[in-house]
Design an enzyme around this catalytic site. Structure first.
Site, mmCIF file in Angstrom:
data_model
loop_
_atom_site.group_PDB
_atom_site.id
_atom_site.type_symbol
_atom_site.label_atom_id
_atom_site.label_comp_id
_atom_site.label_asym_id
_atom_site.label_seq_id
_atom_site.Cartn_x
_atom_site.Cartn_y
_atom_site.Cartn_z
ATOM 1 N N THR A 1 -3.338 14.528 -6.280
ATOM 2 C CA THR A 1 -1.935 15.013 -6.418
ATOM 3 C C THR A 1 -0.951 13.982 -7.150
ATOM 4 N N ASP B 1 5.563 23.825 -3.129
ATOM 5 C CA ASP B 1 5.120 22.828 -2.299
ATOM 6 C C ASP B 1 3.908 23.484 -1.756
ATOM 7 N N PRO C 1 -5.226 -3.093 6.468
ATOM 8 C CA PRO C 1 -5.966 -3.990 5.202
ATOM 9 C C PRO C 1 -5.320 -3.798 4.139
ATOM 10 N N GLY C 2 -4.948 -4.987 3.481
ATOM 11 C CA GLY C 2 -4.087 -5.489 2.307
ATOM 12 C C GLY C 2 -2.655 -5.213 2.620
ATOM 13 N N PHE D 1 9.327 15.344 3.956
ATOM 14 C CA PHE D 1 10.477 14.641 4.514
ATOM 15 C C PHE D 1 11.817 14.389 3.418
ATOM 16 N N ILE D 2 11.273 13.724 2.304
ATOM 17 C CA ILE D 2 12.868 13.644 1.477
ATOM 18 C C ILE D 2 13.132 14.830 0.608
ATOM 19 N N ASP E 1 -4.232 -5.441 12.028
ATOM 20 C CA ASP E 1 -3.480 -5.365 10.613
ATOM 21 C C ASP E 1 -4.189 -4.121 10.014
ATOM 22 N N TYR F 1 -2.398 4.337 -2.433
ATOM 23 C CA TYR F 1 -0.945 5.099 -2.539
ATOM 24 C C TYR F 1 -0.206 4.236 -3.883
ATOM 25 N N LYS G 1 0.886 6.094 -7.472
ATOM 26 C CA LYS G 1 2.062 6.251 -8.027
ATOM 27 C C LYS G 1 2.439 5.327 -9.033
ATOM 28 N N LYS H 1 4.713 8.162 10.519
ATOM 29 C CA LYS H 1 5.540 6.891 9.597
ATOM 30 C C LYS H 1 6.048 6.049 10.936
ATOM 31 N N THR I 1 8.555 4.928 -5.781
ATOM 32 C CA THR I 1 8.658 4.093 -4.925
ATOM 33 C C THR I 1 8.568 2.551 -5.169
ATOM 34 N N ASP I 2 9.207 1.622 -4.319
ATOM 35 C CA ASP I 2 8.973 0.229 -4.633
ATOM 36 C C ASP I 2 7.768 -0.286 -4.622
ATOM 37 N N GLU I 3 6.772 0.238 -3.804
ATOM 38 C CA GLU I 3 5.480 -0.242 -3.607
ATOM 39 C C GLU I 3 4.453 -0.438 -4.755
HETATM 40 P P1 NAD Z 1 6.069 13.518 2.443
HETATM 41 O O1 NAD Z 1 4.428 13.323 2.817
HETATM 42 O O2 NAD Z 1 6.689 13.867 3.704
HETATM 43 O O3 NAD Z 1 6.002 15.190 1.700
HETATM 44 C C1 NAD Z 1 5.283 15.188 0.390
HETATM 45 C C2 NAD Z 1 5.317 16.620 0.146
HETATM 46 O O4 NAD Z 1 4.778 17.053 -0.950
HETATM 47 C C3 NAD Z 1 4.712 17.723 1.308
HETATM 48 O O5 NAD Z 1 5.504 18.853 1.634
HETATM 49 C C4 NAD Z 1 3.326 18.240 0.750
HETATM 50 O O6 NAD Z 1 3.079 19.631 1.322
HETATM 51 C C5 NAD Z 1 3.935 18.199 -0.686
HETATM 52 N N1 NAD Z 1 2.590 18.402 -1.558
HETATM 53 C C6 NAD Z 1 1.662 17.311 -1.335
HETATM 54 N N2 NAD Z 1 0.444 17.466 -2.330
HETATM 55 C C7 NAD Z 1 1.011 18.415 -3.059
HETATM 56 C C8 NAD Z 1 0.380 19.070 -4.324
HETATM 57 N N3 NAD Z 1 -0.709 19.043 -4.743
HETATM 58 N N4 NAD Z 1 1.195 20.193 -4.686
HETATM 59 C C9 NAD Z 1 2.584 20.534 -4.344
HETATM 60 N N5 NAD Z 1 2.874 19.908 -3.047
HETATM 61 C C10 NAD Z 1 2.419 18.625 -2.627
HETATM 62 O O7 NAD Z 1 6.540 12.615 1.410
HETATM 63 P P2 NAD Z 1 8.083 12.027 1.469
HETATM 64 O O8 NAD Z 1 8.030 10.866 2.316
HETATM 65 O O9 NAD Z 1 9.105 12.975 1.410
HETATM 66 O O10 NAD Z 1 8.072 11.276 -0.052
HETATM 67 C C11 NAD Z 1 8.490 11.981 -1.309
HETATM 68 C C12 NAD Z 1 8.322 11.386 -2.525
HETATM 69 O O11 NAD Z 1 9.321 10.179 -2.567
HETATM 70 C C13 NAD Z 1 7.014 10.932 -2.857
HETATM 71 O O12 NAD Z 1 6.727 10.983 -4.023
HETATM 72 C C14 NAD Z 1 6.903 9.343 -2.403
HETATM 73 O O13 NAD Z 1 6.261 8.627 -3.298
HETATM 74 C C15 NAD Z 1 8.666 9.063 -2.604
HETATM 75 N N6 NAD Z 1 9.091 7.981 -1.682
HETATM 76 C C16 NAD Z 1 8.894 8.024 -0.532
HETATM 77 C C17 NAD Z 1 9.586 7.048 0.302
HETATM 78 C C18 NAD Z 1 9.361 7.008 1.866
HETATM 79 O O14 NAD Z 1 9.676 6.143 2.329
HETATM 80 N N7 NAD Z 1 8.803 8.343 2.336
HETATM 81 C C19 NAD Z 1 10.097 5.932 -0.415
HETATM 82 C C20 NAD Z 1 10.190 5.982 -1.780
HETATM 83 C C21 NAD Z 1 9.694 6.986 -2.496
HETATM 84 P P1 TYD Z 2 5.046 3.324 6.736
HETATM 85 O O1 TYD Z 2 5.950 3.950 7.580
HETATM 86 O O2 TYD Z 2 3.598 3.593 7.094
HETATM 87 O O3 TYD Z 2 5.389 2.808 5.482
HETATM 88 P P2 TYD Z 2 4.969 1.891 4.155
HETATM 89 O O4 TYD Z 2 3.611 1.473 4.869
HETATM 90 O O5 TYD Z 2 4.777 2.778 3.164
HETATM 91 O O6 TYD Z 2 6.012 0.844 4.168
HETATM 92 O O7 TYD Z 2 4.905 1.744 7.587
HETATM 93 C C1 TYD Z 2 6.265 0.839 7.531
HETATM 94 C C2 TYD Z 2 5.765 -0.352 8.260
HETATM 95 O O8 TYD Z 2 5.344 -0.518 9.274
HETATM 96 C C3 TYD Z 2 4.567 -1.029 7.333
HETATM 97 O O9 TYD Z 2 4.556 -2.450 7.278
HETATM 98 C C4 TYD Z 2 3.280 -0.773 8.208
HETATM 99 C C5 TYD Z 2 4.231 -0.674 9.602
HETATM 100 N N1 TYD Z 2 3.487 0.129 10.718
HETATM 101 C C6 TYD Z 2 3.312 -0.385 12.128
HETATM 102 O O10 TYD Z 2 3.389 -1.572 12.394
HETATM 103 N N2 TYD Z 2 2.670 0.285 12.929
HETATM 104 C C7 TYD Z 2 2.494 1.656 12.689
HETATM 105 O O11 TYD Z 2 2.067 2.357 13.479
HETATM 106 C C8 TYD Z 2 2.757 2.117 11.415
HETATM 107 C C9 TYD Z 2 2.519 3.745 11.242
HETATM 108 C C10 TYD Z 2 3.380 1.363 10.476
#
Ligand code: NAD
Ligand code: TYD
Length: 355
Positions: free
Chosen positions: A98, A31, A290-291, A10-11, A288, A158, A162, A197, A132-134
């Site tokens: 990973t 990738d 877990p955790g 995605f990102i 909900d 997760y 990270k 998501k 991530t902020d998590e």
């Molecule tokens: P995503 O799950 O959409 O994409 C992850 C990509 O990594 C995929 O294309 C997957 O094929 C590739 N990948 C996974 N394992 C691999 C491996 N072993 N070798 C090579 N490629 C591999 O994730 P995203 O949401 O795009 O997040 C990207 C990064 O940003 C992550 O590091 C995540 O922790 C961080 N991040 C995401 C968010 C968010 O809201 N999505 C917020 C903050 C930080």
């Molecule tokens: P998510 O997109 O999985 O991101 P993260 O857990 O990494 O923050 O979820 C965002 C928020 O939405 C999180 O508090 C969990 C909640 N959520 C739901 O309430 N229903 C859903 O089906 C999903 C996927 C997430």
């Protein structure tokens, strides 16, 4: 050129599209194409001579060494990760592999390559670790938002994986001098997000007339940032950030999950009215997670003051763009739902080696 890991996600996908729109510098996308990797996202650039795709795993030391020797990147932007909290609860092993072992392999390969560079190239080289902020854990309602100095208190597998990678990135700077930058960003949303998501799931389930699952009481809070703003923050830190520093990135936009779901329903009522009634009727409270962390919020003053970065998109404009994007791209959505996106690599590269 720059090396992007996880560019089919995605990102990373948004980052590559933005990078090639804004710069002439080539990109190597490494990738593994897990379930989250979708090359259809990059269909508009696949024939661009500035873009190279290699299907491969960041855990493979030899592959990494060969790629560094062949492509000689001046920087790495490391997105590749297992990224879904719910999946990490069901199967944490892939996350350790990973996010921890893969990041370790990448840091080591980068260090070996960096050691071969001349003085000027060593100084300008960058390893940008996207995190991530998590890693900071969960806030109470009255707590101040996460600053870069907050202690690490990861709660999910997760977040723990990270956090481990953040610690290694930090150590590789302090011990070996590898010029590492780290960004810790809040929840992203926008085009090309995988459908499991919260925001894309809500959009596509609503359009299909399916239940909109909200965990627990729906009052968990996330700080939402439009993906294009995150990509711009990474470009800014990559260009001007100080090696060894971490930068928190966030939208200053705290919303409860139920407010997010209701906002999407309201937009769909305007943009794609349903004869069956208002979409909010589909909201369903479910068990909900877990955790489940209660609240995330980011204090982004450091990146704002040092680098002048600020989100350009408001939540209202960003969410509207996102809903419009999913409405305008039913093929991308359908191919994810049917699994056809997985066949893309075979179709596109049939008869040719992907690497
Ligand atoms: P995503 O799950 O959409 O994409 C992850 C990509 O990594 C995929 O294309 C997957 O094929 C590739 N990948 C996974 N394992 C691999 C491996 N072993 N070798 C090579 N490629 C591999 O994730 P995203 O949401 O795009 O997040 C990207 C990064 O940003 C992550 O590091 C995540 O922790 C961080 N991040 C995401 C968010 C968010 O809201 N999505 C917020 C903050 C930080
Ligand atoms: P998510 O997109 O999985 O991101 P993260 O857990 O990494 O923050 O979820 C965002 C928020 O939405 C999180 O508090 C969990 C909640 N959520 C739901 O309430 N229903 C859903 O089906 C999903 C996927 C997430």
């Amino acid at each position: 050129m720059i090396l992007v890991t996880g560019g089919a996600g995605f990102i990373g996908g948004n980052f590559i599209l933005d990078w090639l729109a804004e710069s002439d510098e080539p990109v190597l996308n490494l990738d593994a194409l897990t379930y989250a990797g979708n090359l259809e996202t990059l269909a508009t650039v696949e024939d661009d001579p500035r873009y190279v795709f290699v299907q491969g795993d960041i855990c493979e030391h030899e592959l990494l060494g060969g790629l560094f020797a062949k492509y000689r990147p001046r920087a790495i932007v490391h997105f590749a990760a297992e990224s879904h909290v719910d999946r990490s609860i069901h199967g944490p092993g892939d996350f350790v592999r990973t996010n921890v072992e893969g990041s370790f392999a990448l840091l080591e390969a980068a260090r070996a390559y960096w050691n071969t560079l001349g003085e000027a190239e060593r100084t300008s080289f960058r390893f940008h670790h996207v995190s991530t902020d998590e890693v900071f854990g969960s806030l109470q309602a009255e707590d101040a938002p996460f600053a870069e100095t907050n202690p690490y208190l990861p709660n999910s597998p997760y977040a723990a994986s990270k956090a481990a990678s953040d610690h290694m990135a930090r150590a590789w700077f302090h011990t070996y001098g590898l010029p590492v930058l780290t960004t810790n960003c809040s929840n992203n949303y926008g085009p090309y997000q995988f459908l499991e998501k919260l925001i894309p799931l809500t959009i596509v389930n609503a359009l299909a007339g399916k239940a909109l699952p909200v965990y627990g009481d729906g009052l968990n809070v996330r700080d939402w940032l439009y993906v294009g703003d995150h990509c711009r923050a990474i470009r800014s830190v990559l260009a001007h950030g100080r090696p060894g520093e971490t930068y928190n990135v966030g939208g200053g936009c705290e919303k409860t999950n139920i407010d997010i779901v209701r906002a999407i329903c309201g937009l769909l009522d305007q943009l794609w009215p349903d004869a069956g009634g208002r979409y909010e009727r589909l909201v369903t409270f479910v068990a909900d997670r877990p955790g489940h962390d209660r609240r995330y919020a980011i204090d982004a003053r450091k990146i704002e003051q040092e680098l002048g970065w600020r989100p350009a998109e408001s939540f209202e404009s960003g969410l509207r763009k996102t809903v419009q994007w999913y409405l305008a791209n039913p093929k991308w959505v359908a191919d994810v739902q049917s699994g056809a996106y997985r066949a893309w690599v075979d179709r596109q590269y049939s008869g040719a080696a992907v690497a």
